[in-house]
Scaffold this motif. Structure first.
Motif, PDB file in Angstrom:
ATOM      1  N   GLY A  22       0.821  -1.214   0.000  1.00 27.28           N
ATOM      2  CA  GLY A  22       0.000   0.000   0.000  1.00 27.28           C
ATOM      3  C   GLY A  22       0.850   1.256   0.000  1.00 27.28           C
ATOM      4  O   GLY A  22       0.527   2.241  -0.683  1.00 27.28           O
ATOM      5  N   PHE A  23       1.950   1.241   0.738  1.00 26.81           N
ATOM      6  CA  PHE A  23       2.859   2.385   0.762  1.00 26.81           C
ATOM      7  C   PHE A  23       3.448   2.621  -0.632  1.00 26.81           C
ATOM      8  O   PHE A  23       3.543   3.766  -1.093  1.00 26.81           O
ATOM      9  CB  PHE A  23       3.966   2.136   1.785  1.00 26.81           C
ATOM     10  CG  PHE A  23       5.020   3.196   1.800  1.00 26.81           C
ATOM     11  CD1 PHE A  23       4.794   4.412   2.430  1.00 26.81           C
ATOM     12  CD2 PHE A  23       6.239   2.983   1.197  1.00 26.81           C
ATOM     13  CE1 PHE A  23       5.768   5.396   2.442  1.00 26.81           C
ATOM     14  CE2 PHE A  23       7.219   3.957   1.206  1.00 26.81           C
ATOM     15  CZ  PHE A  23       6.982   5.170   1.825  1.00 26.81           C
ATOM     16  N   CYS A  24       3.835   1.548  -1.303  1.00 30.05           N
ATOM     17  CA  CYS A  24       4.393   1.666  -2.662  1.00 30.05           C
ATOM     18  C   CYS A  24       3.357   2.201  -3.633  1.00 30.05           C
ATOM     19  O   CYS A  24       3.662   3.055  -4.482  1.00 30.05           O
ATOM     20  CB  CYS A  24       4.934   0.318  -3.131  1.00 30.05           C
ATOM     21  SG  CYS A  24       6.393  -0.222  -2.226  1.00 30.05           S
ATOM     22  N   VAL A  25       2.132   1.713  -3.533  1.00 27.16           N
ATOM     23  CA  VAL A  25       1.053   2.187  -4.408  1.00 27.16           C
ATOM     24  C   VAL A  25       0.798   3.678  -4.166  1.00 27.16           C
ATOM     25  O   VAL A  25       0.736   4.483  -5.108  1.00 27.16           O
ATOM     26  CB  VAL A  25      -0.240   1.358  -4.194  1.00 27.16           C
ATOM     27  CG1 VAL A  25      -1.444   2.008  -4.863  1.00 27.16           C
ATOM     28  CG2 VAL A  25      -0.043  -0.063  -4.689  1.00 27.16           C
ATOM     29  N   ALA A  26       0.670   4.065  -2.895  1.00 28.10           N
ATOM     30  CA  ALA A  26       0.419   5.476  -2.570  1.00 28.10           C
ATOM     31  C   ALA A  26       1.577   6.352  -3.032  1.00 28.10           C
ATOM     32  O   ALA A  26       1.359   7.449  -3.559  1.00 28.10           O
ATOM     33  CB  ALA A  26       0.190   5.635  -1.069  1.00 28.10           C
ATOM     34  N   GLY A  27       2.797   5.884  -2.866  1.00 34.32           N
ATOM     35  CA  GLY A  27       3.955   6.659  -3.309  1.00 34.32           C
ATOM     36  C   GLY A  27       4.005   6.823  -4.813  1.00 34.32           C
ATOM     37  O   GLY A  27       4.293   7.911  -5.323  1.00 34.32           O
ATOM     38  N   ALA A  28       3.710   5.759  -5.544  1.00 30.95           N
ATOM     39  CA  ALA A  28       3.733   5.835  -7.005  1.00 30.95           C
ATOM     40  C   ALA A  28       2.664   6.797  -7.514  1.00 30.95           C
ATOM     41  O   ALA A  28       2.918   7.604  -8.425  1.00 30.95           O
ATOM     42  CB  ALA A  28       3.522   4.444  -7.601  1.00 30.95           C
ATOM     43  N   PHE A  29       1.486   6.736  -6.938  1.00 23.85           N
ATOM     44  CA  PHE A  29       0.426   7.624  -7.399  1.00 23.85           C
ATOM     45  C   PHE A  29       0.623   9.053  -6.910  1.00 23.85           C
ATOM     46  O   PHE A  29       0.096  10.000  -7.509  1.00 23.85           O
ATOM     47  CB  PHE A  29      -0.946   7.088  -6.997  1.00 23.85           C
ATOM     48  CG  PHE A  29      -1.425   5.985  -7.897  1.00 23.85           C
ATOM     49  CD1 PHE A  29      -1.843   6.263  -9.189  1.00 23.85           C
ATOM     50  CD2 PHE A  29      -1.435   4.673  -7.465  1.00 23.85           C
ATOM     51  CE1 PHE A  29      -2.273   5.255 -10.037  1.00 23.85           C
ATOM     52  CE2 PHE A  29      -1.857   3.652  -8.294  1.00 23.85           C
ATOM     53  CZ  PHE A  29      -2.284   3.936  -9.591  1.00 23.85           C
TER      54      PHE A  29
END
Length: 92
Positions: A22-29
């Protein structure tokens, strides 16, 4: 911490892995300037915590008795009078 088996359970590993995704997804977006994708990532992070707690409740975490640290017995401190007597004996 390693001596206490801290976090070495399926519940901990699964919860942290989901939260990391989730952290990676939020960071990418965030970098892509897409607010909807960011909030989806934040929901995934919260989902990781919920899954970890649910798995611990299902018995895949540490048992309750292993959560508390062992209590050591405090050593009594010598009083000033006892220290003075011990010092007087060593001087004789």
């Amino acid at each position: 911490m390693a001596g206490h088996n801290h976090g070495h359970t399926p519940a901990a590993w699964t919860g942290v892995t989901i939260a990391f995704i989730g952290f990676c997804v939020a960071g990418a977006f965030t970098v892509a300037a897409n607010p909807l994708g960011f909030w989806v990532g934040m929901v995934i992070i919260v989902l990781g915590g919920v899954v970890g707690v649910a798995m611990r409740a299902a018995g895949l975490g540490l048992p309750k008795e292993q959560h508390s640290l062992p209590q050591s017995q405090p050593q009594p401190q010598p009083t000033a009078q006892a220290q003075a007597q011990a010092q007087a004996q060593t001087q004789q």
